[in-house]
Design a protein around this motif. Sequence first.
Motif, PDB file in Angstrom:
ATOM      1  N   GLN A   1      11.763   5.453  69.080  1.00  0.00           N
ATOM      2  CA  GLN A   1      11.143   5.849  67.806  1.00  0.00           C
ATOM      3  C   GLN A   1       9.694   5.348  67.748  1.00  0.00           C
ATOM      4  OE1 GLN A   1      13.463   4.728  64.387  1.00  0.00           O
ATOM      5  NE2 GLN A   1      11.836   5.297  62.971  1.00  0.00           N
ATOM      6  N   GLU A   2       9.490   4.068  68.136  1.00  0.00           N
ATOM      7  CA  GLU A   2       8.132   3.505  68.131  1.00  0.00           C
ATOM      8  C   GLU A   2       7.223   4.294  69.074  1.00  0.00           C
ATOM      9  OE1 GLU A   2       8.523  -0.600  69.194  1.00  0.00           O
ATOM     10  OE2 GLU A   2       9.335  -1.165  67.235  1.00  0.00           O
ATOM     11  N   ASN A   3       7.782   4.667  70.226  1.00  0.00           N
ATOM     12  CA  ASN A   3       7.013   5.430  71.202  1.00  0.00           C
ATOM     13  C   ASN A   3       6.626   6.797  70.623  1.00  0.00           C
ATOM     14  OD1 ASN A   3       5.978   5.995  73.979  1.00  0.00           O
ATOM     15  ND2 ASN A   3       7.566   7.568  73.894  1.00  0.00           N
ATOM     16  N   ALA A   4       7.571   7.430  69.923  1.00  0.00           N
ATOM     17  CA  ALA A   4       7.305   8.750  69.323  1.00  0.00           C
ATOM     18  C   ALA A   4       6.202   8.636  68.266  1.00  0.00           C
ATOM     19  CB  ALA A   4       8.579   9.308  68.699  1.00  0.00           C
ATOM     20  N   GLU A   5       6.236   7.530  67.480  1.00  0.00           N
ATOM     21  CA  GLU A   5       5.197   7.327  66.452  1.00  0.00           C
ATOM     22  C   GLU A   5       3.831   7.145  67.104  1.00  0.00           C
ATOM     23  OE1 GLU A   5       6.578   4.012  64.120  1.00  0.00           O
ATOM     24  OE2 GLU A   5       8.269   5.169  63.307  1.00  0.00           O
ATOM     25  N   ARG A   6       3.800   6.303  68.146  1.00  0.00           N
ATOM     26  CA  ARG A   6       2.519   6.060  68.841  1.00  0.00           C
ATOM     27  C   ARG A   6       2.013   7.348  69.483  1.00  0.00           C
ATOM     28  NH1 ARG A   6       4.976   1.344  70.810  1.00  0.00           N
ATOM     29  NH2 ARG A   6       5.147   2.253  72.897  1.00  0.00           N
ATOM     30  N   ARG A   7       2.953   8.141  70.011  1.00  0.00           N
ATOM     31  CA  ARG A   7       2.566   9.400  70.656  1.00  0.00           C
ATOM     32  C   ARG A   7       1.947  10.353  69.637  1.00  0.00           C
ATOM     33  NH1 ARG A   7       7.382  11.183  73.334  1.00  0.00           N
ATOM     34  NH2 ARG A   7       7.969  12.131  71.373  1.00  0.00           N
ATOM     35  N   SER A   8       2.556  10.453  68.440  1.00  0.00           N
ATOM     36  CA  SER A   8       2.009  11.393  67.449  1.00  0.00           C
ATOM     37  C   SER A   8       0.657  10.903  66.918  1.00  0.00           C
ATOM     38  CB  SER A   8       2.999  11.656  66.313  1.00  0.00           C
ATOM     39  OG  SER A   8       3.151  10.523  65.530  1.00  0.00           O
ATOM     40  N   GLU A   9       0.490   9.573  66.789  1.00  0.00           N
ATOM     41  CA  GLU A   9      -0.821   9.035  66.382  1.00  0.00           C
ATOM     42  C   GLU A   9      -1.867   9.367  67.446  1.00  0.00           C
ATOM     43  OE1 GLU A   9      -0.480   4.821  65.643  1.00  0.00           O
ATOM     44  OE2 GLU A   9       1.011   5.165  64.074  1.00  0.00           O
TER      45      GLU A   9
ATOM     46  N   HIS B   1      -2.353   7.669  75.285  1.00  0.00           N
ATOM     47  CA  HIS B   1      -0.952   7.239  75.252  1.00  0.00           C
ATOM     48  C   HIS B   1      -0.394   7.673  76.600  1.00  0.00           C
ATOM     49  CE1 HIS B   1       3.374   7.895  74.410  1.00  0.00           C
ATOM     50  NE2 HIS B   1       3.241   6.895  73.559  1.00  0.00           N
TER      51      HIS B   1
ATOM     52  N   LYS C   1      -2.911  12.952  67.311  1.00  0.00           N
ATOM     53  CA  LYS C   1      -3.870  13.217  66.217  1.00  0.00           C
ATOM     54  C   LYS C   1      -5.268  12.772  66.629  1.00  0.00           C
ATOM     55  CE  LYS C   1      -0.863  12.720  62.274  1.00  0.00           C
ATOM     56  NZ  LYS C   1      -0.343  11.628  61.458  1.00  0.00           N
TER      57      LYS C   1
ATOM     58  N   ARG D   1      15.147   2.124  68.740  1.00  0.00           N
ATOM     59  CA  ARG D   1      13.912   1.631  68.110  1.00  0.00           C
ATOM     60  C   ARG D   1      12.710   1.852  69.033  1.00  0.00           C
ATOM     61  NH1 ARG D   1      11.104  -2.902  68.666  1.00  0.00           N
ATOM     62  NH2 ARG D   1      12.709  -3.929  69.913  1.00  0.00           N
TER      63      ARG D   1
END
Length: 202
Positions: A56-64, A133, A67, A53
Amino acid sequence: MDIILLERIEKLGTIGDVVSVKDGYARNFLLPQKKALRANEANKKVFEANRERLEQENAERRSEAAKAGEKVDGAEIVLIRSSSNAGQLYGSVNVRDIAMALAEQGHDIDKKQVIMGHPIKTLGVHDVRIDLHPEVSVTIKANVARSDDEAELQRQGVDVMAQMFEEDRAESEGFTEAVDPTLEPGEIPADLLEERAEQAGE
């Protein structure tokens, strides 16, 4: 103190790494900011149970962040400041000034994300790093000038300070050339005396 990193920390490691740091750094920064856990058996189990988890959260924050980084990367902010003739600012430009100038352009940047080794104290175009990030950094340009015209010249690559020194030198050289070599030190040229007499007569 041994700790488990919950995010990538520059010069320390990445998520899940167990590293040794000074007690004060862990207690005052990493633990309260939830960037790490104490590396005991209980916490290791908790981390392993939540690793997927967290990653996954880190990957989401990284992609945000990536962007957001596309929008802000390479942005140029203009900061108008007064300075001495040598280009030294009266005061300085700090992280808050950078964050506020970016906010005015519509970029939501926290001053904690602005990484400056030291405040800017001279005129010119300076590169400033923005950490969106732990794994996403971009660079913006801070154009520090005394006027919008100067900022525009600097944007075009003109070294305003060098140009100013050049003009000062040209003026002082022009001034020395205008001195009449036949005069005694402190003597006023005749044509200047006539001019002053005329002005007084008016």
